[in-house]
Structures are given as structure tokens and as C-alpha cells.
Design an enzyme around this catalytic site. Structure first.
Site, PDB file in Angstrom:
ATOM      1  N   LYS A 243       6.070  23.004 -13.749  1.00 16.17           N
ATOM      2  CA  LYS A 243       5.311  21.798 -13.420  1.00 16.17           C
ATOM      3  C   LYS A 243       4.911  21.783 -11.946  1.00 16.17           C
ATOM      4  CE  LYS A 243       4.335  17.103 -14.204  1.00 16.17           C
ATOM      5  NZ  LYS A 243       4.527  15.880 -14.961  1.00 16.17           N
TER       6      LYS A 243
ATOM      7  N   ARG B 214      -4.453  21.058 -14.233  1.00 16.67           N
ATOM      8  CA  ARG B 214      -3.360  20.162 -14.650  1.00 16.67           C
ATOM      9  C   ARG B 214      -3.524  19.673 -16.090  1.00 16.67           C
ATOM     10  NH1 ARG B 214      -0.068  15.670 -11.095  1.00 16.67           N
ATOM     11  NH2 ARG B 214       1.225  14.926 -12.795  1.00 16.67           N
TER      12      ARG B 214
ATOM     13  N   ASN C  26      -1.312  18.639 -20.802  1.00 13.84           N
ATOM     14  CA  ASN C  26      -1.535  17.736 -21.936  1.00 13.84           C
ATOM     15  C   ASN C  26      -1.516  18.476 -23.267  1.00 13.84           C
ATOM     16  OD1 ASN C  26      -1.832  15.516 -20.225  1.00 13.84           O
ATOM     17  ND2 ASN C  26      -3.980  16.000 -19.874  1.00 13.84           N
TER      18      ASN C  26
ATOM     19  N   LYS D  50       2.476  11.221 -11.305  1.00 10.77           N
ATOM     20  CA  LYS D  50       1.705  10.285 -12.133  1.00 10.77           C
ATOM     21  C   LYS D  50       2.539   9.036 -12.335  1.00 10.77           C
ATOM     22  CE  LYS D  50      -1.403  13.136 -14.877  1.00 10.77           C
ATOM     23  NZ  LYS D  50      -1.771  13.570 -16.244  1.00 10.77           N
TER      24      LYS D  50
ATOM     25  N   HIS E  81       7.828   9.715 -27.961  1.00 13.32           N
ATOM     26  CA  HIS E  81       6.718  10.446 -27.339  1.00 13.32           C
ATOM     27  C   HIS E  81       6.864  11.949 -27.622  1.00 13.32           C
ATOM     28  CE1 HIS E  81       3.677  11.463 -24.369  1.00 13.32           C
ATOM     29  NE2 HIS E  81       4.540  12.258 -23.764  1.00 13.32           N
TER      30      HIS E  81
ATOM     31  N   HIS F   3      -0.810  16.755 -26.539  1.00 13.35           N
ATOM     32  CA  HIS F   3      -0.900  15.322 -26.305  1.00 13.35           C
ATOM     33  C   HIS F   3      -2.146  14.693 -26.934  1.00 13.35           C
ATOM     34  CE1 HIS F   3       2.348  16.259 -23.607  1.00 13.35           C
ATOM     35  NE2 HIS F   3       2.483  14.998 -23.237  1.00 13.35           N
TER      36      HIS F   3
ATOM     37  N   GLU G  27      -5.459  16.400 -11.279  1.00 13.26           N
ATOM     38  CA  GLU G  27      -6.025  16.752 -12.584  1.00 13.26           C
ATOM     39  C   GLU G  27      -7.548  16.866 -12.575  1.00 13.26           C
ATOM     40  OE1 GLU G  27      -3.812  15.075 -15.915  1.00 13.26           O
ATOM     41  OE2 GLU G  27      -5.546  15.375 -17.192  1.00 13.26           O
TER      42      GLU G  27
ATOM     43  N   ARG H 204       0.815  -1.233   0.000  1.00 13.63           N
ATOM     44  CA  ARG H 204       0.000   0.000   0.000  1.00 13.63           C
ATOM     45  C   ARG H 204       0.842   1.274   0.000  1.00 13.63           C
ATOM     46  NH1 ARG H 204      -2.983  -2.939   3.830  1.00 13.63           N
ATOM     47  NH2 ARG H 204      -4.814  -3.897   2.892  1.00 13.63           N
TER      48      ARG H 204
ATOM     49  N   GLU I  25       8.777  18.702 -24.508  1.00 11.57           N
ATOM     50  CA  GLU I  25       8.053  18.999 -23.262  1.00 11.57           C
ATOM     51  C   GLU I  25       8.482  20.356 -22.708  1.00 11.57           C
ATOM     52  OE1 GLU I  25       5.596  17.082 -22.397  1.00 11.57           O
ATOM     53  OE2 GLU I  25       6.039  15.099 -23.199  1.00 11.57           O
TER      54      GLU I  25
ATOM     55  N   HIS J 227      -1.044  11.676 -28.896  1.00 17.60           N
ATOM     56  CA  HIS J 227      -1.376  10.288 -28.544  1.00 17.60           C
ATOM     57  C   HIS J 227      -1.957   9.547 -29.733  1.00 17.60           C
ATOM     58  CE1 HIS J 227      -1.598  10.928 -23.908  1.00 17.60           C
ATOM     59  NE2 HIS J 227      -0.384  10.605 -24.319  1.00 17.60           N
TER      60      HIS J 227
HETATM   61  P1  NAD Z   1      12.456   5.881 -21.916  1.00 18.64           P
HETATM   62  O1  NAD Z   1      12.278   5.747 -20.483  1.00 18.64           O
HETATM   63  O2  NAD Z   1      11.993   4.776 -22.787  1.00 18.64           O
HETATM   64  O3  NAD Z   1      14.002   6.167 -22.219  1.00 18.64           O
HETATM   65  C1  NAD Z   1      14.426   6.315 -23.543  1.00 18.64           C
HETATM   66  C2  NAD Z   1      15.679   5.504 -23.822  1.00 18.64           C
HETATM   67  O4  NAD Z   1      16.793   6.188 -23.291  1.00 18.64           O
HETATM   68  C3  NAD Z   1      15.698   4.123 -23.201  1.00 18.64           C
HETATM   69  O5  NAD Z   1      16.177   3.211 -24.141  1.00 18.64           O
HETATM   70  C4  NAD Z   1      16.674   4.254 -22.037  1.00 18.64           C
HETATM   71  O6  NAD Z   1      17.337   3.065 -21.762  1.00 18.64           O
HETATM   72  C5  NAD Z   1      17.630   5.293 -22.554  1.00 18.64           C
HETATM   73  N1  NAD Z   1      18.304   6.094 -21.548  1.00 18.64           N
HETATM   74  C6  NAD Z   1      17.789   6.583 -20.404  1.00 18.64           C
HETATM   75  N2  NAD Z   1      18.677   7.384 -19.809  1.00 18.64           N
HETATM   76  C7  NAD Z   1      19.777   7.402 -20.579  1.00 18.64           C
HETATM   77  C8  NAD Z   1      21.022   8.073 -20.507  1.00 18.64           C
HETATM   78  N3  NAD Z   1      21.294   8.929 -19.539  1.00 18.64           N
HETATM   79  N4  NAD Z   1      21.926   7.842 -21.483  1.00 18.64           N
HETATM   80  C9  NAD Z   1      21.646   7.017 -22.523  1.00 18.64           C
HETATM   81  N5  NAD Z   1      20.484   6.373 -22.648  1.00 18.64           N
HETATM   82  C10 NAD Z   1      19.548   6.576 -21.704  1.00 18.64           C
HETATM   83  O7  NAD Z   1      11.748   7.209 -22.492  1.00 18.64           O
HETATM   84  P2  NAD Z   1      11.420   8.624 -21.840  1.00 18.64           P
HETATM   85  O8  NAD Z   1      11.221   9.522 -22.983  1.00 18.64           O
HETATM   86  O9  NAD Z   1      12.356   8.981 -20.754  1.00 18.64           O
HETATM   87  O10 NAD Z   1      10.003   8.361 -21.132  1.00 18.64           O
HETATM   88  C11 NAD Z   1       8.852   8.018 -21.879  1.00 18.64           C
HETATM   89  C12 NAD Z   1       7.829   7.456 -20.927  1.00 18.64           C
HETATM   90  O11 NAD Z   1       7.506   8.440 -19.960  1.00 18.64           O
HETATM   91  C13 NAD Z   1       6.538   7.044 -21.587  1.00 18.64           C
HETATM   92  O12 NAD Z   1       6.151   5.799 -21.067  1.00 18.64           O
HETATM   93  C14 NAD Z   1       5.554   8.099 -21.142  1.00 18.64           C
HETATM   94  O13 NAD Z   1       4.233   7.613 -21.043  1.00 18.64           O
HETATM   95  C15 NAD Z   1       6.105   8.463 -19.789  1.00 18.64           C
HETATM   96  N6  NAD Z   1       5.721   9.799 -19.308  1.00 18.64           N
HETATM   97  C16 NAD Z   1       5.232   9.895 -18.053  1.00 18.64           C
HETATM   98  C17 NAD Z   1       4.886  11.123 -17.543  1.00 18.64           C
HETATM   99  C18 NAD Z   1       4.408  11.237 -16.127  1.00 18.64           C
HETATM  100  O14 NAD Z   1       3.987  12.328 -15.720  1.00 18.64           O
HETATM  101  N7  NAD Z   1       4.483  10.188 -15.349  1.00 18.64           N
HETATM  102  C19 NAD Z   1       5.062  12.286 -18.307  1.00 18.64           C
HETATM  103  C20 NAD Z   1       5.578  12.156 -19.591  1.00 18.64           C
HETATM  104  C21 NAD Z   1       5.910  10.900 -20.092  1.00 18.64           C
HETATM  105  N1  GLY Z   2       2.703  14.801 -17.987  1.00 19.64           N
HETATM  106  C1  GLY Z   2       1.395  15.259 -17.645  1.00 19.64           C
HETATM  107  C2  GLY Z   2       1.158  15.372 -16.192  1.00 19.64           C
HETATM  108  O1  GLY Z   2       2.034  15.117 -15.400  1.00 19.64           O
HETATM  109  O2  GLY Z   2       0.085  15.717 -15.794  1.00 19.64           O
END
Ligand code: NAD
Ligand code: GLY
Length: 359
Positions: free
Chosen positions: A227, A241, A245, A143, A265, A248, A237, A121, A185, A252
Site C-alpha cells: 500500500k 492508486r 479498488n 483516505k 466490506h 470493489h 488517485e 483546517r 484486502e 460496492h
Molecule cells: P469497523 O470499523 O466497523 O469494525 C468492525 C467491528 O469490529 C466493530 O464493531 C468494532 O467495534 C469491532 N472491533 C474493532 N476492533 C476490535 C478488536 N480489536 N476486537 C474486537 N472487536 C473489534 O470495520 P472495519 O472493517 O475495520 O472498517 C470498515 C470501514 O473501513 C468501512 O467504513 C470502509 O469504508 C472503511 N475503509 C476505509 C479505507 C480507507 O482507505 N480509508 C479502506 C478500506 C475500508
Molecule cells: N482502500 C483504497 C485506497 O486506499 O485507495
């Protein structure tokens, strides 16, 4: 080193931003007074680059580290991956005070955060983001989620980290495409909130693309500030918030229609921001020169601005309606009224939308 505070009462936390801040992880975690057994979640590539530094810092402060590797890529952001992490946590005898540390990009952060939110939990959660996207967006705001075969981020929670350490040095090894993706972003924050940041980006985008550290630290800090403000006002949200998006809705749809493979992304968000700007202009909300500035900056950041050729407007519309943000059949668009100001619109007529998609 700089610190940005996310003020959420008892769930407040610091984001530390700077070069080499990973080396302070153990000391910062000691301040949180959590348990000494830590589950470090990462993927093999990131672990090979930064795992030793993280483990050394933790061990130096008396933490015992259990490393849990997950596969790299969106396809591992699943309940199956979470299940393996629960197994590791359980067999390692982690208890309710044992922290989960996410070292990596948004995929690692989202899935590790989901496990931290749900194992027993909820256990303390620490983010060590290593992509620009994760440093400016996904590691902040709480999130956490995994994907369902029928949709992205369908199973999740709002669960704030206790601490975020954004080490600018880790961006040095980031592939250029991932760096550009994170910039989408950052541009987003400029458009939705901070015209000063947008102008700064127009003046310094080349420095950022070259990976200049001071410039990167500047945009990570300014993005986290925006942020933090938005999340402080609307953590779950209910209203404001949603402006995060921006880009997005169409983004998406583009990701989904191209099988999450053709675009990162951030690239999809770039296309989505340009589409939203064109839509806002068509609705008479956004002056043409501001639309042009948004498109130009997305382009200069090395991202596409056009919907992929070959996608029918019907397919895009259908995907838009399937988006989880379609409330009561009405599409939600975050549309700019100028640089630094957006509004949320649910009254966009389909014929205007079709025109923009065909553009
Ligand atoms: P990712 O986590 O897939 O990383 C991209 C690639 O970079 C991976 O292959 C990873 O191994 C590599 N990598 C990471 N750090 C590195 C470094 N320092 N040097 C070399 N390679 C490195 O992609 P991302 O763009 O970081 O994240 C995308 C994800 O984030 C999606 O799933 C998306 O839905 C999510 N997201 C979440 C939120 C949220 O608020 N929680 C917001 C935006 C996106
Ligand atoms: N990335 C969108 C949010 O955090 O709300």
C-alpha cells in the site's frame, strides 16, 4: 517490532507493526512534537478492551486525554458523528496542534481522520487500527471520509496520518468474521502487486485463520509495504492508486444492493474479486488456472465468491453504473492479468458483464 515508512516528502510517516506496540504510543507521539491535549476517538467496545492501555501510555508521556466515544458500525460514519466530535474538540479547547488519535477499525479511523483533516483546517492525526482490515488498508494512505445518505465515502479528503501503530495483539479479540474480512484486502494485495505474498497466503491461510501472531504480523507488514508503494506513487488517485479498488466495483454494488447489512466490506470485496477474475478470464486476459487460484483462496479464507442469489443482473448493472467510479457512464474495472499484475479497463462490454453477473 517492524516499521514500514510511507515516503511522501514532508508528509512521510512510519507504520509500526508488532505485538504490544500500543504501549509505545505516548513515546512515539512525543517524537512528533505535537500538542499535549489529545482527543482519543473510539467506540465503547474497543475502548473497554484497549482504552486503558492507550490512556496509560499517553498519560505516562505527559499527554492529557479527552475521550470521545462514537457508536459502533457503519451507520455512525456520518457528518452528525463528525459534528459531535467537533463539539468535543471545541469544548475541550483543542487547538491546531492538538492531535486526534483513532483507536478502532476503519469506521473510527475514517471519521476521526475526517475530523482531524477539517477541525481548524487540520490537526495532527494518529491511527491505532484494531481490525485486520484497518491495519492492512484503511489506516494507511490518508483516505478519510464520512458517508452521505446517497453514497458511501462521498464527503472526504486525502489527509495522511502522522503515525500508525498496528498492534497485532488487538487482533486476538477480533470476531472471526472480521478477521476473515480483513483477509480479503490482503488477498487483494497479492493479486494486484505481489505474487510472492499470494503464494505465501496459499501456504499459510490456515495459520492466519487461527490468529497466529507471527503470520498476522507478516501479512500486515507485507500489505502495508504494497500500500505504501502505491500511495507513494499516486497519493490522490490520479491513476495507479485505482488498482487498490480491485474487487470493489462489484463489491460496492453487492454491499449497496443488500443494504450494507448482509455482508461485511471484506466479504463483498471477496465476491467482487471473484467476479473480476471471471470477467478477466472471459475477456481473455487471465488464464483459467489463475482465475481458479484467486477463487480458491477467497473461498479458503472463508468468504463467499458468488453474487447473492436473487439479485437480478439488471439491478447489479444499475448499481454498477451508479457507482461513483463510473466516469462518463463508463464502468471502471480493475482486472487481473495474472497473479501479481492488474490493469484498469474502461472498455468492458455490457453483454460480457451480464454473462458474468448471471454466472
Ligand atoms: P469497523 O470499523 O466497523 O469494525 C468492525 C467491528 O469490529 C466493530 O464493531 C468494532 O467495534 C469491532 N472491533 C474493532 N476492533 C476490535 C478488536 N480489536 N476486537 C474486537 N472487536 C473489534 O470495520 P472495519 O472493517 O475495520 O472498517 C470498515 C470501514 O473501513 C468501512 O467504513 C470502509 O469504508 C472503511 N475503509 C476505509 C479505507 C480507507 O482507505 N480509508 C479502506 C478500506 C475500508
Ligand atoms: N482502500 C483504497 C485506497 O486506499 O485507495
Amino acid at each position: 517490532m517492524e516499521a514500514v515508512r510511507v515516503k511522501l516528502g514532508l508528509r512521510s510517516y512510519y507504520i509500526y507493526i508488532g505485538t504490544g506496540v500500543i504501549g509505545n504510543l505516548g513515546r512515539r507521539m512525543k517524537e512528533l512534537a505535537c500538542g499535549k491535549k489529545v482527543m482519543l476517538v473510539s467506540n465503547p467496545a474497543v475502548l473497554s478492551m484497549y482504552g486503558d492501555k492507550v490512556k496509560k501510555s499517553l498519560a505516562g508521556c505527559g499527554f492529557k486525554v479527552v475521550t470521545a466515544e462514537i457508536g459502533a458500525g457503519e451507520e455512525y460514519k456520518t457528518l452528525a458523528t463528525a459534528g459531535k466530535l467537533y463539539d468535543t474538540a471545541f469544548t475541550s479547547e483543542m487547538d491546531r496542534r492538538s492531535p486526534v488519535v483513532a483507536l478502532g477499525g476503519g469506521v473510527v479511523g475514517d471519521v476521526a481522520g475526517f475530523v482531524a483533516a477539517t477541525y481548524m483546517r487540520g490537526v495532527p492525526f494518529i491511527q491505532v487500527p484494531t481490525t485486520l482490515l484497518a491495519q492492512v488498508d484503511s489506516s494507511v494512505g490518508g483516505k478519510v471520509a464520512v458517508n452521505h445518505p446517497r453514497g458511501k465515502n462521498i464527503i472526504g479528503a486525502f489527509y495522511q496520518p502522522r503515525l500508525v501503530l498496528a498492534d497485532i495483539n488487538t487482533l486476538e479479540t477480533l470476531p472471526p468474521r472480521e478477521l476473515r474480512s480483513g483477509l480479503a484486502e490482503v488477498i487483494k494485495y497479492g493479486v494486484i502487486w505481489d505474487s510472492k505474498l499470494f503464494t505465501w497466503l496459499e501456504e499459510h491461510i490456515e495459520l492466519l485463520l487461527c490468529g497466529e501472531r507471527k503470520a498476522l504480523a507478516h501479512v500486515v507488514r507485507e500489505s502495508c509495504r504494497v500500500k505504501a508503494k502505491v500511495v507513494e506513487e499516486d497519493e490522490t488517485e490520479q491513476g495507479l492508486r485505482a488498482i487498490l479498488n480491485f474487487g470493489h466495483t462489484v463489491g460496492h454494488a453487492v454491499e449497496a444492493l443488500t443494504g450494507y447489512k448482509r455482508y461485511t466490506h471484506g466479504e463483498a470485496v471477496g465476491i467482487g474479486m471473484a467476479a473480476a477474475a471471471r470477467l478477466a478470464e472471459a475477456l481473455g486476459m487471465l488464464p483459467g488456472p489463475d482465475r481458479a487460484r484467486i477463487e480458491a483462496l477467497v473461498r479458503r479464507a472463508g468468504m463467499p465468491v458468488d453474487l447473492p442469489a436473487g439479485l437480478s443482473s439488471g439491478a447489479v448493472l444499475e448499481s454498477l453504473y451508479h457507482d461513483k467510479k463510473a466516469a462518463g457512464g463508463r464502468l471502471t474495472f480493475v482486472l487481473p492479468e495474472g497473479i501479481g499484475k492488474v490493469s484498469v479497463r474502461r472498455d468492458v462490454k455490457e453483454e460480457v458483464l451480464r454473462k458474468i453477473i448471471r454466472y
